[in-house]
Design an enzyme around this catalytic site. Structure first.
Site, PDB file in Angstrom:
ATOM      1  N   LYS A 172       8.786  45.152  16.408  1.00  0.00           N
ATOM      2  CA  LYS A 172       9.116  43.972  17.208  1.00  0.00           C
ATOM      3  C   LYS A 172       8.866  44.164  18.552  1.00  0.00           C
ATOM      4  CE  LYS A 172      13.247  41.717  14.988  1.00  0.00           C
ATOM      5  NZ  LYS A 172      12.863  40.713  14.169  1.00  0.00           N
ATOM      6  N   ARG A 232      14.012  39.294   3.519  1.00  0.00           N
ATOM      7  CA  ARG A 232      13.948  38.523   1.916  1.00  0.00           C
ATOM      8  C   ARG A 232      14.093  39.931   0.622  1.00  0.00           C
ATOM      9  NH1 ARG A 232       8.845  35.247   3.952  1.00  0.00           N
ATOM     10  NH2 ARG A 232      10.776  35.400   5.475  1.00  0.00           N
TER      11      ARG A 232
END
Length: 468
Positions: A246, A320
């Protein structure tokens, strides 16, 4: 009850359309005082009113326009806006309204002070207004909710240096011990031995080993044949994005990426305290998504507990991956209901903003019931479509599926569809994609952690299962 020798001050909570009628019933000097200060019942505005001799007679707080039911958010800003005295409600309110008012004062009094230096602190500590608990309020609920929400906000607000995987697991263990529940952890290489390969892959590059924490609890006197409820919370204590790193702006709030685990733990504490008539399993996959020589890579193919292989399209879609192993474990026992909480996608925030968690489920009836209960206690969620037409876009040419879709659209739906692959047909499942953060200063809701969906899900589960 008194404070500093003075009686609790009457507090009137008035909507804008209450003002004229209320003024007409007051002495002339009180009506004049309101006129002098142009008090019109604006939301969050407060005013102390003197008697004829100049002593404080009462306090007023505006509720704004009467367009919604009274909620804790009408009054959560009052502890810091009212003069720091002790108050009592001057009007009669229904039990539900009195409970919301009482909870609002408790919620608005929260402060996160862990890192405040005593030398840098003001000479006098902040004093807040307090409220005499209304007689008809559900005091036990307010005490329990205030405690659970405060813990969740503390956990989310704490930076990863002091809320890493071991710290979060310790918080889970403490909750289990408080309720005499069974606690288990799989740590590091134990995850591979116990067949939780995806959790291990995501967290293996961190200096702190990944882990899966489990709490199991049954109510005393509940008898046999109780339904089983599984709560799962994403516990990514910090998310660098992994090798798909990021930017610095994207990492700034990533201490809150364990917000799902904090919500699940707070909810579990409330349910166990009330004696929910169900067997409870709480699963927290806990990792730090870090960068290192052994970090999992874009293009890697990961094994999962369910047996499905997953091509890694993006290492920043790690939530996830850790959830899928926990979901498979819960699903294998055929529970009555599985609920997972996760700060899963930025797409949910684009669609709904920071205040509305996105809600997905295996049936419209199921999501509608949870949404109804959440709305009733002013803890909103918003049902979103689990649109199976998009499912094929999670395909991979070399594995059973990819952890991201080829499309740049519908990111929150794709996240939910990925998780659904690990739920058996016929299992009832709810997925809440939440933000767990208040990004701006609002009355009673300072910038920082927000324990979303705890109160609403608690209400729903009590309605669904009842208590012992």
């Amino acid at each position: 009850m008194t404070v500093e020798g003075g009686a609790a001050l009457p507090l009137w909570l008035l909507y804008e359309d209450d003002i004229e009628g209320w003024k007409s019933a007051q002495p002339a000097h009180v009506a004049a005082w309101l006129g002098e200060h142009q008090f019109k019942g604006e939301k969050h505005r407060v005013l102390l009113v003197p008697d004829a001799h100049g002593a404080v007679l009462l306090a007023l707080a505006g509720l704004g326009k009467r367009h919604a039911a009274l909620s804790l958010w009408h009054v959560a800003g009052l502890p810091e806006r009212l003069a720091p005295r002790h108050y009592r409600l001057a009007q009669d309110w229904s039990a539900a309204e009195a409970t919301q008012i009482h909870l609002g004062f408790a919620y608005g009094a929260y402060r996160y002070q862990r890192y405040r230096s005593t030398k840098a602190a003001p000479a006098k500590p902040e004093r807040l207004a307090t409220l005499e608990p209304p007689e008809n309020a559900d005091r036990a609920y307010v005490s329990l909710a205030g405690e659970a929400l405060g813990w969740a906000r503390d956990w989310i607000n704490t930076p990863a240096s002091d809320m890493g995987p071991a710290n979060l697991a310790a918080a889970a263990r403490a909750i289990a011990e408080r309720h005499q529940a069974r606690y288990r952890e799989w740590v590091g290489e134990e995850l591979l031995e116990a067949n939780f390969p995806a959790i291990h892959a995501v967290g293996r590059a961190s200096a702190e080993p990944p882990r899966l924490a489990e709490i199991r609890w049954s109510p005393r006197g509940g008898g046999s044949g109780l339904p089983r409820l599984a709560l799962i919370g994403k516990g990514v204590c910090f998310d660098s994005g992994g090798l798909d790193i990021k930017p610095s702006s994207g990492m700034a709030l990533m201490k809150k990426d364990m917000g799902g685990a904090a919500v699940a733990l707070a909810l579990a504490h409330m349910l166990m305290s009330r004696g929910l008539r169900a067997e409870l399993q709480v699963l927290l996959p806990i990792v730090e998504n870090s960068i290192g020589g052994n970090a999992y890579r874009p293009g890697d193919v990961l094994a999962t507990r369910k047996g499905l292989s997953v091509e890694v399209g993006n290492t920043d879609a790690e939530g996830r991956l850790v959830l899928c192993d926990a979901l498979a474990l819960a699903d294998a026992e055929r529970p009555d209901l599985i609920i997972d909480f996760a700060t899963l996608t930025g797409a949910a925030r684009v669609a709904l903003g920071p205040e509305l968690p996105a809600l997905f489920g295996t049936s419209d009836a199921l999501t509608a019931e949870l949404a109804r209960c959440c709305a009733a206690v002013h803890d909103p969620v918003w049902p979103m479509p689990l649109w199976m037409g998009y499912d094929e876009e999670l395909g991979s040419k070399i594995a059973d599926l990819n952890n991201v879709a080829s499309s740049g659209f519908a990111g929150a739906i794709f996240g939910a569809l990925f998780l659904k692959r690990f739920i058996s047909a016929g299992t009832q499942w709810l997925h809440l994609d939440l933000y767990a953060w208040n990004p701006k200063e609002r009355p009673g809701r300072g910038l920082g952690a927000e324990a979303q969906a705890v109160r609403g899900t608690y209400s729903y589960l009590l309605e669904r299962y009842g208590t012992v």
